[in-house]
Design a protein around this motif. Structure first.
Motif, PDB file in Angstrom:
ATOM      1  N   PHE A  32       0.844  -1.193   0.000  1.00 47.68           N
ATOM      2  CA  PHE A  32       0.000   0.000   0.000  1.00 47.68           C
ATOM      3  C   PHE A  32       0.884   1.249   0.000  1.00 47.68           C
ATOM      4  N   ALA A  33       0.274   2.401  -0.172  1.00 42.95           N
ATOM      5  CA  ALA A  33       0.986   3.663   0.020  1.00 42.95           C
ATOM      6  C   ALA A  33       1.262   3.818   1.506  1.00 42.95           C
ATOM      7  N   GLY A  34       2.527   3.706   1.893  1.00 43.59           N
ATOM      8  CA  GLY A  34       2.923   3.877   3.281  1.00 43.59           C
ATOM      9  C   GLY A  34       2.735   2.667   4.159  1.00 43.59           C
ATOM     10  N   SER A  35       2.383   1.522   3.603  1.00 44.18           N
ATOM     11  CA  SER A  35       2.116   0.358   4.438  1.00 44.18           C
ATOM     12  C   SER A  35       2.254  -0.910   3.599  1.00 44.18           C
ATOM     13  N   ILE A  36       2.051  -2.062   4.246  1.00 44.96           N
ATOM     14  CA  ILE A  36       2.042  -3.348   3.554  1.00 44.96           C
ATOM     15  C   ILE A  36       0.891  -4.183   4.100  1.00 44.96           C
ATOM     16  N   GLY A  37       0.661  -5.329   3.492  1.00 38.60           N
ATOM     17  CA  GLY A  37      -0.480  -6.149   3.856  1.00 38.60           C
ATOM     18  C   GLY A  37      -0.340  -6.824   5.208  1.00 38.60           C
ATOM     19  N   ARG A  38      -1.453  -7.005   5.861  1.00 38.43           N
ATOM     20  CA  ARG A  38      -1.468  -7.700   7.149  1.00 38.43           C
ATOM     21  C   ARG A  38      -1.169  -9.183   6.944  1.00 38.43           C
ATOM     22  N   THR A  39      -0.654  -9.803   7.995  1.00 35.97           N
ATOM     23  CA  THR A  39      -0.271 -11.213   7.888  1.00 35.97           C
ATOM     24  C   THR A  39      -0.841 -12.049   9.029  1.00 35.97           C
ATOM     25  N   ASP A  40      -1.830 -11.509   9.745  1.00 38.12           N
ATOM     26  CA  ASP A  40      -2.342 -12.187  10.935  1.00 38.12           C
ATOM     27  C   ASP A  40      -3.590 -13.012  10.671  1.00 38.12           C
ATOM     28  N   LEU A  41      -4.030 -13.111   9.428  1.00 43.56           N
ATOM     29  CA  LEU A  41      -5.174 -13.958   9.089  1.00 43.56           C
ATOM     30  C   LEU A  41      -4.681 -15.310   8.583  1.00 43.56           C
ATOM     31  N   PRO A  42      -5.552 -16.324   8.541  1.00 40.64           N
ATOM     32  CA  PRO A  42      -5.131 -17.637   8.048  1.00 40.64           C
ATOM     33  C   PRO A  42      -4.466 -17.537   6.676  1.00 40.64           C
ATOM     34  N   GLY A  43      -3.295 -18.166   6.551  1.00 41.87           N
ATOM     35  CA  GLY A  43      -2.545 -18.114   5.304  1.00 41.87           C
ATOM     36  C   GLY A  43      -1.542 -16.988   5.239  1.00 41.87           C
ATOM     37  N   GLY A  44      -1.586 -16.063   6.196  1.00 45.78           N
ATOM     38  CA  GLY A  44      -0.632 -14.968   6.220  1.00 45.78           C
ATOM     39  C   GLY A  44       0.702 -15.399   6.807  1.00 45.78           C
ATOM     40  N   ASP A  45       1.776 -14.734   6.373  1.00 43.70           N
ATOM     41  CA  ASP A  45       3.105 -15.096   6.852  1.00 43.70           C
ATOM     42  C   ASP A  45       4.003 -13.869   6.726  1.00 43.70           C
ATOM     43  N   THR A  46       4.495 -13.362   7.859  1.00 40.93           N
ATOM     44  CA  THR A  46       5.294 -12.141   7.859  1.00 40.93           C
ATOM     45  C   THR A  46       6.601 -12.316   7.089  1.00 40.93           C
ATOM     46  N   GLU A  47       7.282 -13.412   7.310  1.00 42.68           N
ATOM     47  CA  GLU A  47       8.542 -13.633   6.606  1.00 42.68           C
ATOM     48  C   GLU A  47       8.315 -13.733   5.101  1.00 42.68           C
ATOM     49  N   GLU A  48       7.205 -14.366   4.719  1.00 43.14           N
ATOM     50  CA  GLU A  48       6.903 -14.510   3.291  1.00 43.14           C
ATOM     51  C   GLU A  48       6.627 -13.164   2.631  1.00 43.14           C
ATOM     52  N   ILE A  49       5.852 -12.304   3.284  1.00 45.32           N
ATOM     53  CA  ILE A  49       5.531 -11.034   2.642  1.00 45.32           C
ATOM     54  C   ILE A  49       6.771 -10.157   2.528  1.00 45.32           C
ATOM     55  N   MET A  50       7.645 -10.203   3.529  1.00 45.21           N
ATOM     56  CA  MET A  50       8.869  -9.420   3.449  1.00 45.21           C
ATOM     57  C   MET A  50       9.766  -9.950   2.333  1.00 45.21           C
ATOM     58  N   ARG A  51       9.797 -11.268   2.150  1.00 45.87           N
ATOM     59  CA  ARG A  51      10.576 -11.850   1.056  1.00 45.87           C
ATOM     60  C   ARG A  51       9.984 -11.453  -0.294  1.00 45.87           C
ATOM     61  N   SER A  52       8.653 -11.488  -0.383  1.00 54.45           N
ATOM     62  CA  SER A  52       7.994 -11.087  -1.634  1.00 54.45           C
ATOM     63  C   SER A  52       8.314  -9.644  -1.982  1.00 54.45           C
ATOM     64  N   LEU A  53       8.251  -8.769  -0.989  1.00 55.25           N
ATOM     65  CA  LEU A  53       8.548  -7.356  -1.222  1.00 55.25           C
ATOM     66  C   LEU A  53       9.991  -7.165  -1.658  1.00 55.25           C
ATOM     67  N   LYS A  54      10.903  -7.835  -0.984  1.00 52.14           N
ATOM     68  CA  LYS A  54      12.331  -7.680  -1.283  1.00 52.14           C
ATOM     69  C   LYS A  54      12.684  -8.233  -2.654  1.00 52.14           C
ATOM     70  N   GLU A  55      12.135  -9.390  -3.003  1.00 50.86           N
ATOM     71  CA  GLU A  55      12.553 -10.064  -4.227  1.00 50.86           C
ATOM     72  C   GLU A  55      11.747  -9.661  -5.455  1.00 50.86           C
ATOM     73  N   LYS A  56      10.468  -9.318  -5.271  1.00 53.16           N
ATOM     74  CA  LYS A  56       9.596  -9.074  -6.426  1.00 53.16           C
ATOM     75  C   LYS A  56       9.206  -7.606  -6.610  1.00 53.16           C
ATOM     76  N   ILE A  57       9.062  -6.861  -5.520  1.00 60.22           N
ATOM     77  CA  ILE A  57       8.501  -5.512  -5.611  1.00 60.22           C
ATOM     78  C   ILE A  57       9.583  -4.430  -5.606  1.00 60.22           C
ATOM     79  N   LEU A  58      10.453  -4.441  -4.636  1.00 60.37           N
ATOM     80  CA  LEU A  58      11.443  -3.373  -4.509  1.00 60.37           C
ATOM     81  C   LEU A  58      12.409  -3.265  -5.690  1.00 60.37           C
ATOM     82  N   PRO A  59      12.733  -4.347  -6.398  1.00 56.02           N
ATOM     83  CA  PRO A  59      13.625  -4.194  -7.558  1.00 56.02           C
ATOM     84  C   PRO A  59      12.990  -3.486  -8.753  1.00 56.02           C
ATOM     85  N   LEU A  60      11.692  -3.215  -8.735  1.00 52.23           N
ATOM     86  CA  LEU A  60      11.030  -2.587  -9.877  1.00 52.23           C
ATOM     87  C   LEU A  60      11.496  -1.135 -10.022  1.00 52.23           C
TER      88      LEU A  60
END
Length: 239
Positions: free
Chosen positions: A173-201
């Protein structure tokens, strides 16, 4: 209304928040009067989408879903049946189309009377990581970005003139990222996704998120506290 390119752009992009959780729904087409894709049609999305289709003379070719939470997919089945088009979703999140409660958890489910009823669209096509999806005269690259849900994806597309768009769903999001506290959420996974897929754009990539205003990759890289290590806790926007 969210628009990603100025008036006169060869690509038509419009977005608007829908439903109780104000999830962003987007329409994207090569131009007015052309085929289009619908991204994340959530609660109460049918009427504003149909109005936009009429106003801009657009014909739906497909529905694209960034993830399976009901605030992003609630109207998908109705729209797909009305226009005879398929829905695209990652297989990890496909079960939520017919059983949204499995991803909400008890507290969130209770907010909606203990049950959210939905059905799977007639034609469901499954997305794959790094897939290039050609639809409505547009080309989308599918990035699998688990973390918010197991099947979260982002859709990337570009214009002939070099403009770049990222439909980030509830991953960024603008200024934030997705929550990870619902079923299927994973904090380490979202940080990896951001680092590997989003930030290099590239910095000038326009980010069209699942909730809230548009942004750019450069702005988020420079100012988003969750990407610089300054976030104290994870956000609760959306589901």
């Amino acid at each position: 209304m969210i628009t990603a390119f100025p008036e006169g752009s060869p690509v038509f992009v419009a977005g608007f928040p829908v439903g109780a959780l104000q999830a962003n729904c987007f329409l994207l087409a090569p131009a007015e009067g052309a085929d289009c894709v619908i991204v994340d049609p959530g609660q109460d999305a049918v009427e504003p989408i149909e109005e936009a289709l009429r106003e801009h003379r657009l014909t739906p070719a497909a529905v694209l879903l960034t993830h399976g939470h009901f605030d992003h997919v609630f109207s998908a089945a109705e729209l797909c049946r009305a226009h005879g088009v398929p829905v695209w979703i990652h297989p990890e999140d496909r079960p939520m189309l017919a059983d949204p409660g499995r991803a909400l958890g008890p507290a969130a489910t209770a907010l909606f009377g203990g049950r959210v009823e939905m059905s799977e669209p007639d034609e469901v096509r499954e997305l794959a990581a790094d897939q290039v999806l050609e639809v409505a005269g547009l080309s989308f690259t599918v990035d699998h970005t688990p973390g918010h849900t197991r099947g979260s994806v982002c859709f990337r597309t570009t214009t002939e003139e070099g403009g770049r768009l990222l439909f980030s769903g509830d991953t960024l999001f603008a200024g934030s990222i997705g929550r990870t506290d619902l079923p299927g959420g994973d904090t380490e996974e979202i940080m990896r996704s951001l680092k590997e897929k989003i930030l290099p754009l590239p910095d000038d990539t326009v980010v069209l998120p699942g909730h809230g205003p548009a942004s750019t990759i450069g702005r988020e890289r420079a100012t988003n506290p969750f990407l610089s290590g300054g976030g104290a806790s994870f956000p609760t926007r959306g589901l």
